[in-house]
Design an enzyme around this catalytic site. Sequence first.
Site, PDB file in Angstrom:
ATOM      1  N   CYS A  96      37.891  50.006  37.841  1.00  0.00           N
ATOM      2  CA  CYS A  96      38.419  49.446  36.690  1.00  0.00           C
ATOM      3  C   CYS A  96      36.846  49.141  35.860  1.00  0.00           C
ATOM      4  O   CYS A  96      36.705  48.040  35.149  1.00  0.00           O
ATOM      5  CB  CYS A  96      38.916  47.925  36.849  1.00  0.00           C
ATOM      6  SG  CYS A  96      40.462  48.369  37.503  1.00  0.00           S
ATOM      7  N   ASP A 110      32.522  36.052  33.977  1.00  0.00           N
ATOM      8  CA  ASP A 110      33.473  36.316  34.838  1.00  0.00           C
ATOM      9  C   ASP A 110      32.996  36.169  36.432  1.00  0.00           C
ATOM     10  O   ASP A 110      31.960  36.911  36.773  1.00  0.00           O
ATOM     11  CB  ASP A 110      33.800  38.152  34.717  1.00  0.00           C
ATOM     12  CG  ASP A 110      34.397  38.881  35.808  1.00  0.00           C
ATOM     13  OD1 ASP A 110      34.955  38.134  36.658  1.00  0.00           O
ATOM     14  OD2 ASP A 110      34.860  39.906  35.495  1.00  0.00           O
ATOM     15  N   GLN A 116      33.859  37.664  41.413  1.00  0.00           N
ATOM     16  CA  GLN A 116      33.450  38.083  42.583  1.00  0.00           C
ATOM     17  C   GLN A 116      31.917  37.165  43.047  1.00  0.00           C
ATOM     18  O   GLN A 116      31.517  37.519  43.982  1.00  0.00           O
ATOM     19  CB  GLN A 116      32.567  39.674  42.318  1.00  0.00           C
ATOM     20  CG  GLN A 116      33.474  40.854  42.065  1.00  0.00           C
ATOM     21  CD  GLN A 116      34.361  41.310  43.244  1.00  0.00           C
ATOM     22  OE1 GLN A 116      34.087  40.985  44.546  1.00  0.00           O
ATOM     23  NE2 GLN A 116      35.326  41.842  42.993  1.00  0.00           N
ATOM     24  N   LYS A 159      41.283  36.944  45.480  1.00  0.00           N
ATOM     25  CA  LYS A 159      39.874  37.285  46.196  1.00  0.00           C
ATOM     26  C   LYS A 159      39.400  36.349  46.904  1.00  0.00           C
ATOM     27  O   LYS A 159      38.328  36.539  47.598  1.00  0.00           O
ATOM     28  CB  LYS A 159      39.050  37.816  45.046  1.00  0.00           C
ATOM     29  CG  LYS A 159      39.516  38.846  44.129  1.00  0.00           C
ATOM     30  CD  LYS A 159      38.495  39.383  43.111  1.00  0.00           C
ATOM     31  CE  LYS A 159      39.066  40.163  42.084  1.00  0.00           C
ATOM     32  NZ  LYS A 159      39.341  41.953  42.871  1.00  0.00           N
ATOM     33  N   HIS A 177      33.674  44.667  34.117  1.00  0.00           N
ATOM     34  CA  HIS A 177      35.155  45.117  34.344  1.00  0.00           C
ATOM     35  C   HIS A 177      35.804  45.237  33.180  1.00  0.00           C
ATOM     36  O   HIS A 177      35.596  44.574  32.340  1.00  0.00           O
ATOM     37  CB  HIS A 177      35.683  44.238  35.288  1.00  0.00           C
ATOM     38  CG  HIS A 177      37.061  44.504  36.112  1.00  0.00           C
ATOM     39  ND1 HIS A 177      38.243  44.513  35.286  1.00  0.00           N
ATOM     40  CD2 HIS A 177      37.404  44.836  37.363  1.00  0.00           C
ATOM     41  CE1 HIS A 177      39.344  44.657  35.834  1.00  0.00           C
ATOM     42  NE2 HIS A 177      38.770  45.008  37.341  1.00  0.00           N
TER      43      HIS A 177
END
Length: 428
Positions: A383, A217, A220, A243, A140
Amino acid sequence: MVKPFSSSEIKSFRSDFPFFADPTLVGGRPLAYLDSGATSQRPKTVLDAERFFLEKQNSAVHRGASIATGNATSSFEASREAVAKFVGAEASEIVWTAGATDALNLIAQGIAEANTSLGSSNSLFKLEPGDEILVTEAEHHANLVPWQRLALKTGASLRWIPVNEHGIWSIDDARSYVNKRTKIFAFGHVSNVTGFKAPVRELTDLARSVGAMTVLDACQSVPHVPVNFTNLGVDFAVFSSHKMLGPNGLGVLYGKAELLDELPPARTGGSAITRVTMEQAEFLPPPLRFEAGTQAVSQVIGIGAAVKYLEDIGMQRIASHEEELVAHLVEGVNKNSGLRLLGPQNSSHRVALASVEVNGLHAHDVGQVLDGEGVQVRVGHHCAQPLHRAMGITSSVRASVHLTTTEDEIDRFLDGLRKAQKYFDLES
């Protein structure tokens, strides 16, 4: 054996969410929400927790000596404790930020400051020409652009692990790029485009073998699968509140205690200091040294309620439910010869989402057809322009699932793709 959700349980979960309990109707059918990968909906308990604080307990935290301030601070720090436990960390290792993007920038900018006269005694933060910052081509933009800028500021080189034609990479690829010059290795736990789940523990062990620092990261992954940052061995990690059923405008930065102790704060001001003179400032220990200014207090209360909601259901059960949904999604995509599935070509090593290219159609055109069918997805480059470019496309259509998603919603998505193909005379 993880007990699957029954249809009555899923119905009960959906009733917890005002968005689903009183749904928007499109053509007489409830809106099929398949965009949790961008922003998840919030259960009533999260909305109520934030509202109760604002209406009954609203006060500054870590400032003043009133009972009201003390109560607000206790609630604020209780959420930190809850989030820390949720991701296998200590409360002192959890920093509130303005978002996951902000958290990644705080790490990169802190490292940049460590390479100035502000300095740091930790050699892990030292960067100079000849050193390498490693990312992947699948990142991302939030986990790419800060490292580009850090490389420019320090003279280090930015390198990246390329993806294959499906947009994925492997531990073997990483072994080809991690070397004794690697100082930072930043990568996503789960790709927001392909859903590919990286082998984090193997990667952190690989980085540690050459003395490199890891930045994960986890935007997700944390909302969808059990995650324990300590067990994964990462040095830093970030994720987003919005999220994982929580409020907008709040991110979480995890850092190993010994690294947070040495990292210069990239944001400075009130509440983060112990002593200030006209010439210099001395800072509080982590995490407060990184939380200058007035914090997003009600949002922090909200993420604490979101964590409780997820824990009450059980992350392993949520992961198992979503695994079945993704398998159904991938199977349906693979049955349509006019679709190109991005990422793993089956549901293995895939979490919570699937992105597709509809052969001969722009993703925005597909999105308009789906919208008319009452199916909300994400279209665009998500992104992640370099990743799309590497796969030879400019955009894709992404469907993402969460604990409230049903098979019927996925079937409506798959039907919508076929209707788009038929509308543009491309039916397979």
